[in-house]
Design a protein around this motif. Structure first.
Motif, PDB file in Angstrom:
ATOM      1  N   ILE A 202       6.334 -38.611 -10.114  1.00  9.10           N
ATOM      2  CA  ILE A 202       7.333 -38.502  -9.300  1.00  9.10           C
ATOM      3  C   ILE A 202       7.754 -37.263  -8.863  1.00  9.10           C
ATOM      4  O   ILE A 202       7.926 -36.834  -7.740  1.00  9.10           O
ATOM      5  CB  ILE A 202       8.560 -39.306  -9.726  1.00  9.10           C
ATOM      6  CG1 ILE A 202       8.192 -40.874  -9.770  1.00  9.10           C
ATOM      7  CG2 ILE A 202       9.757 -39.276  -8.574  1.00  9.10           C
ATOM      8  CD1 ILE A 202       9.238 -41.877 -10.509  1.00  9.10           C
ATOM      9  N   ARG A 203       7.830 -36.272  -9.949  1.00  6.52           N
ATOM     10  CA  ARG A 203       8.187 -34.920  -9.494  1.00  6.52           C
ATOM     11  C   ARG A 203       7.110 -34.250  -8.640  1.00  6.52           C
ATOM     12  O   ARG A 203       7.328 -33.460  -7.827  1.00  6.52           O
ATOM     13  CB  ARG A 203       8.329 -34.356 -10.778  1.00  6.52           C
ATOM     14  CG  ARG A 203       8.736 -32.958 -10.685  1.00  6.52           C
ATOM     15  CD  ARG A 203       9.128 -32.198 -12.135  1.00  6.52           C
ATOM     16  NE  ARG A 203      10.159 -32.569 -12.637  1.00  6.52           N
ATOM     17  CZ  ARG A 203      10.232 -33.238 -13.892  1.00  6.52           C
ATOM     18  NH1 ARG A 203       9.017 -33.812 -14.421  1.00  6.52           N
ATOM     19  NH2 ARG A 203      11.324 -33.923 -14.359  1.00  6.52           N
ATOM     20  N   ALA A 204       5.882 -34.508  -8.979  1.00  6.02           N
ATOM     21  CA  ALA A 204       4.449 -34.100  -8.116  1.00  6.02           C
ATOM     22  C   ALA A 204       4.986 -34.393  -6.769  1.00  6.02           C
ATOM     23  O   ALA A 204       4.926 -33.518  -5.871  1.00  6.02           O
ATOM     24  CB  ALA A 204       3.296 -34.261  -8.614  1.00  6.02           C
ATOM     25  N   LEU A 205       5.085 -35.680  -6.448  1.00  4.69           N
ATOM     26  CA  LEU A 205       5.196 -36.187  -5.141  1.00  4.69           C
ATOM     27  C   LEU A 205       6.387 -35.503  -4.284  1.00  4.69           C
ATOM     28  O   LEU A 205       6.150 -35.192  -3.075  1.00  4.69           O
ATOM     29  CB  LEU A 205       5.230 -37.802  -5.079  1.00  4.69           C
ATOM     30  CG  LEU A 205       3.907 -38.343  -5.746  1.00  4.69           C
ATOM     31  CD1 LEU A 205       4.322 -39.886  -5.716  1.00  4.69           C
ATOM     32  CD2 LEU A 205       2.877 -38.493  -4.351  1.00  4.69           C
ATOM     33  N   CYS A 206       7.646 -35.411  -4.976  1.00  8.98           N
ATOM     34  CA  CYS A 206       8.830 -34.723  -4.196  1.00  8.98           C
ATOM     35  C   CYS A 206       8.168 -33.184  -4.094  1.00  8.98           C
ATOM     36  O   CYS A 206       8.900 -32.948  -2.956  1.00  8.98           O
ATOM     37  CB  CYS A 206       9.906 -34.939  -5.478  1.00  8.98           C
ATOM     38  SG  CYS A 206      10.733 -36.505  -5.407  1.00  8.98           S
ATOM     39  N   LYS A 216       5.691 -28.104   8.542  1.00  8.50           N
ATOM     40  CA  LYS A 216       6.156 -28.832   9.871  1.00  8.50           C
ATOM     41  C   LYS A 216       5.426 -30.211  10.077  1.00  8.50           C
ATOM     42  O   LYS A 216       5.094 -30.491  11.122  1.00  8.50           O
ATOM     43  CB  LYS A 216       5.793 -27.982  10.871  1.00  8.50           C
ATOM     44  CG  LYS A 216       6.252 -26.554  10.591  1.00  8.50           C
ATOM     45  CD  LYS A 216       7.847 -26.578  10.604  1.00  8.50           C
ATOM     46  CE  LYS A 216       8.401 -24.964  10.617  1.00  8.50           C
ATOM     47  NZ  LYS A 216       9.811 -25.083  10.345  1.00  8.50           N
ATOM     48  N   ARG A 217       5.093 -31.005   8.847  1.00 14.72           N
ATOM     49  CA  ARG A 217       4.569 -32.385   8.949  1.00 14.72           C
ATOM     50  C   ARG A 217       5.642 -33.318   8.455  1.00 14.72           C
ATOM     51  O   ARG A 217       5.323 -33.775   7.430  1.00 14.72           O
ATOM     52  CB  ARG A 217       3.349 -32.213   8.096  1.00 14.72           C
ATOM     53  CG  ARG A 217       2.263 -31.756   8.876  1.00 14.72           C
ATOM     54  CD  ARG A 217       1.898 -32.266  10.667  1.00 14.72           C
ATOM     55  NE  ARG A 217       1.346 -33.504  10.418  1.00 14.72           N
ATOM     56  CZ  ARG A 217       0.407 -34.056  10.282  1.00 14.72           C
ATOM     57  NH1 ARG A 217      -0.608 -33.229  10.152  1.00 14.72           N
ATOM     58  NH2 ARG A 217       0.330 -35.419  10.124  1.00 14.72           N
ATOM     59  N   ASN A 218       6.889 -33.585   9.013  1.00 13.63           N
ATOM     60  CA  ASN A 218       7.711 -34.370   8.503  1.00 13.63           C
ATOM     61  C   ASN A 218       7.530 -35.880   8.363  1.00 13.63           C
ATOM     62  O   ASN A 218       7.684 -36.550   7.449  1.00 13.63           O
ATOM     63  CB  ASN A 218       8.932 -34.305   9.386  1.00 13.63           C
ATOM     64  CG  ASN A 218       9.609 -33.130   9.649  1.00 13.63           C
ATOM     65  OD1 ASN A 218       9.554 -32.397   8.325  1.00 13.63           O
ATOM     66  ND2 ASN A 218      10.739 -32.862  10.434  1.00 13.63           N
ATOM     67  N   ASP A 219       6.404 -36.253   9.242  1.00 10.02           N
ATOM     68  CA  ASP A 219       5.932 -37.360   9.171  1.00 10.02           C
ATOM     69  C   ASP A 219       5.166 -37.755   7.901  1.00 10.02           C
ATOM     70  O   ASP A 219       5.457 -38.865   7.139  1.00 10.02           O
ATOM     71  CB  ASP A 219       4.904 -37.949  10.165  1.00 10.02           C
ATOM     72  CG  ASP A 219       3.670 -36.834  10.359  1.00 10.02           C
ATOM     73  OD1 ASP A 219       3.959 -35.837   9.917  1.00 10.02           O
ATOM     74  OD2 ASP A 219       2.707 -37.292  10.728  1.00 10.02           O
ATOM     75  N   LYS A 220       4.495 -36.707   7.389  1.00 10.23           N
ATOM     76  CA  LYS A 220       3.570 -36.975   5.871  1.00 10.23           C
ATOM     77  C   LYS A 220       4.784 -36.669   4.809  1.00 10.23           C
ATOM     78  O   LYS A 220       4.601 -37.303   3.737  1.00 10.23           O
ATOM     79  CB  LYS A 220       2.720 -35.880   5.968  1.00 10.23           C
ATOM     80  CG  LYS A 220       1.365 -36.175   6.802  1.00 10.23           C
ATOM     81  CD  LYS A 220       0.863 -37.647   6.311  1.00 10.23           C
ATOM     82  CE  LYS A 220      -0.615 -37.860   7.192  1.00 10.23           C
ATOM     83  NZ  LYS A 220      -1.289 -39.078   6.469  1.00 10.23           N
ATOM     84  N   ALA A 221       5.543 -35.953   4.898  1.00 18.30           N
ATOM     85  CA  ALA A 221       6.689 -35.775   4.234  1.00 18.30           C
ATOM     86  C   ALA A 221       7.472 -36.986   4.037  1.00 18.30           C
ATOM     87  O   ALA A 221       7.672 -37.266   2.735  1.00 18.30           O
ATOM     88  CB  ALA A 221       7.751 -34.543   4.723  1.00 18.30           C
ATOM     89  N   VAL A 222       7.799 -37.687   4.797  1.00 21.53           N
ATOM     90  CA  VAL A 222       8.646 -39.035   4.789  1.00 21.53           C
ATOM     91  C   VAL A 222       7.637 -40.102   4.076  1.00 21.53           C
ATOM     92  O   VAL A 222       8.278 -40.698   3.199  1.00 21.53           O
ATOM     93  CB  VAL A 222       8.801 -39.458   6.187  1.00 21.53           C
ATOM     94  CG1 VAL A 222       9.579 -40.939   6.029  1.00 21.53           C
ATOM     95  CG2 VAL A 222      10.086 -38.735   6.882  1.00 21.53           C
ATOM     96  N   GLY A 250      15.023 -34.943   0.237  1.00 19.30           N
ATOM     97  CA  GLY A 250      13.839 -34.721   0.759  1.00 19.30           C
ATOM     98  C   GLY A 250      13.767 -35.745   2.373  1.00 19.30           C
ATOM     99  O   GLY A 250      12.976 -34.966   3.119  1.00 19.30           O
ATOM    100  N   PHE A 251      13.922 -36.722   2.153  1.00 25.03           N
ATOM    101  CA  PHE A 251      14.321 -37.518   3.651  1.00 25.03           C
ATOM    102  C   PHE A 251      15.188 -36.926   4.517  1.00 25.03           C
ATOM    103  O   PHE A 251      14.871 -36.699   5.764  1.00 25.03           O
ATOM    104  CB  PHE A 251      14.927 -38.866   3.382  1.00 25.03           C
ATOM    105  CG  PHE A 251      13.832 -39.894   2.767  1.00 25.03           C
ATOM    106  CD1 PHE A 251      12.797 -40.108   3.349  1.00 25.03           C
ATOM    107  CD2 PHE A 251      14.489 -40.638   1.582  1.00 25.03           C
ATOM    108  CE1 PHE A 251      11.834 -41.045   2.762  1.00 25.03           C
ATOM    109  CE2 PHE A 251      13.590 -41.587   1.227  1.00 25.03           C
ATOM    110  CZ  PHE A 251      12.206 -41.760   1.436  1.00 25.03           C
TER     111      PHE A 251
END
Length: 499
Positions: A202-206, A216-222, A250-251
């Motif tokens: 989970i830490r790595a994903l965050c 600047k890839r908010n879609d992938k971030a979400v 993060g969201f």
């Protein structure tokens, strides 16, 4: 006692040699190790690896000996003396530290661009993942992405792959190559999902989600934070709320306030809820929504204050967060509120830290009188002096050199009030280093002569040796030789040490 490596003649004419001379003659193995833990790294910073190795190897305490030999081996690898580095690593007795020494040598070789040498060492290691990751990062940095990807494919340990991808992606973002960064991050998500330990996954994903925001890839971030949240909801330990807070922030940073609010509602621990709200307040302030930011920060404070003692999982974290809230109020321009909250903190260290940082913020805001008010609320003389030094540094960063030096002079005067020799010496060394930063040799020597007098009254030999070594760093930064007053004081000190 083992062989001695520093002569009295050398010790009477060089501060660092004096510290080593004293350290070598400490009878207690723990005390000797404590002194050498300060002395040896300074010799390494000067490039004197042979003497550093001898001093490290002379220690009776096996852990301290092995730890310092590892540092020397790493330094040798950094300056391309690989053969000597490996000899020193072989001399490390503890199996775990020896493995660490070899890993550091390999990492140093990778950092120097010697991929073949790093991989040669990696082949001998039980867990070479982080070394190969360093090689891959260097290959990408040099523009050879194909080799970097090939290197990463050989890593069995997914955490190491993720670490390399994050390094590569952040470097690409800094170079404004965001599309390439996003491509790397996609592979990072795949590797993160292979991590066995849920909390580490989970830490790595965050972290990857945050890098997507930077790219600047908010879609992938979400998408990434959604995955992290789903995994977090399955946790049944105290880290659940911590990670939910990370996901909520993060969201929000990815431009999805609805998901952020939904995630925030899942948090049950009040400290973690308040911590997330502090992040929300900062986001509002960045957007220029000052009133909203202050309201959210007030909400965070109210939630933290409402937490009963029996509900508190970690009082240290709670007190630290209270300090953060106080500092943030100052950043939002609410000075009175900031000092009020800082003052109510029951943790003395957190209270002092908050007041000092509030004073620095007020200095940046050109509120010198209020900054002084915050400093005056610090009761301990030593802590108050360090706060004055901090605002002196702020004045320097603002380009107000004259006022910065005035504050430095004030700190030097206040240092006379400190009764404990060790604490006073520490302060005087910091003051001398600040004067050195301005090239003020006369002021450096003035503070240092006083410091040597103070050091001579320190009764603990290891603390005395460490204090001399730290002062030696200041002289080294200006390439200063000892003058007559300093040499006389050092000679007198050395005469009291048994050869």
């Amino acid at each position: 006692m083992s062989d001695l490596f520093v002569s009295r003649e050398r010790a009477e004419n060089d501060l660092l040699a004096a510290a080593a001379y004293l350290g070598e003659r400490i009878r207690s193995s723990d005390g000797r190790a404590e002194a050498m833990n300060v002395v040896v790294p300074i010799y390494l910073s000067r490039g004197e690896v042979d003497l550093a190795a001898e001093l490290a190897n002379s220690l009776a305490d096996p852990y301290s000996r092995d730890k310092l030999l590892t540092l020397v081996a790493e330094k040798c690898a950094e300056i391309d003396d690989v053969e000597y580095a490996q000899q020193l690593a072989d001399a490390v007795e503890d199996h775990g530290l020896r493995s660490q020494a070899y890993e550091r040598i390999a990492l140093a070789r990778a950092g120097n661009g010697d991929a073949a040498g790093a991989l040669e060492i990696a082949e001998t290691m039980a867990h070479p993942g982080f070394v190969i990751a360093a090689v891959a990062a260097k290959q990408s940095e040099n523009g050879d992405d194909a080799s970097a990807r090939s290197s990463l494919e050989t890593i069995d340990f997914p955490t190491a792959r993720v670490s390399a991808v994050q390094h590569i992606a952040s470097t690409l973002v800094a170079s404004d190559r965001r599309d390439e960064s996003a491509e790397w991050l996609a592979s990072g998500v795949e590797s993160a999902l292979e991590i066995e330990h849920d909390e580490e996954k989970i830490r790595a994903l965050c972290e990857i989600g945050s890098l997507y925001v930077d790219a600047k890839r908010n879609d992938k971030a979400v998408e990434t934070f959604v995955t992290a949240r789903e995994l977090t909801e399955r946790l049944d330990n105290t880290l659940r709320d911590f990670f939910l807070g990370n996901c909520a922030l993060g969201f929000l940073s990815a431009g999805s306030p609805e998901l952020a609010d939904q995630t925030l509602d899942l948090i049950t621990d009040k400290t973690q809820m308040a911590s997330a709200l502090v992040g929300f307040a900062r986001e509002s302030f960045k957007k220029g929504e000052t009133v909203e930011a202050i309201d959210v920060l007030e909400e965070a404070y109210a939630i933290l204050r409402s937490q009963h003692e029996r509900e508190t999982r970690d009082s240290k974290s709670r007190n630290r967060l209270l300090s953060v809230i106080a500092i943030q109020f100052a950043g939002f321009g609410k000075t009175e509120r900031a000092m009020e909250i800082a003052e109510e903190n029951i943790d003395a260290d957190e209270r002092i830290s908050a007041l000092s940082q509030i004073a620095q913020i007020l200095t940046r805001q050109n509120e010198d009188d209020l900054a002084r008010q915050a400093i005056n609320m610090i009761a301990d003389d030593t802590d108050r002096i360090f706060a004055v030094l901090a605002i002196s540094d702020e004045k320097k960063s603002l380009g107000d050199t004259a006022q910065a030096i005035v504050l430095l002079d004030e700190a030097a005067d206040l240092a006379k009030m400190i009764p404990q020799p060790a604490s006073r010496s520490s302060v005087l060394t910091v003051i001398a280093s600040r004067y050195a930063g301005y090239g003020m040799e006369e002021k450096v020597r003035e503070a240092s002569v006083e410091n040597l007098r103070v050091i001579s009254n320190i009764r603990d030999e290891s603390s005395q040796a460490a204090a001399i070594a730290q002062l030696a760093e200041v002289y080294g930064s200006m390439n200063l030789e000892l003058n007559d007053p300093e040499s006389t004081l050092l000679h007198d000190m050395m005469r009291h040490i048994l050869s």
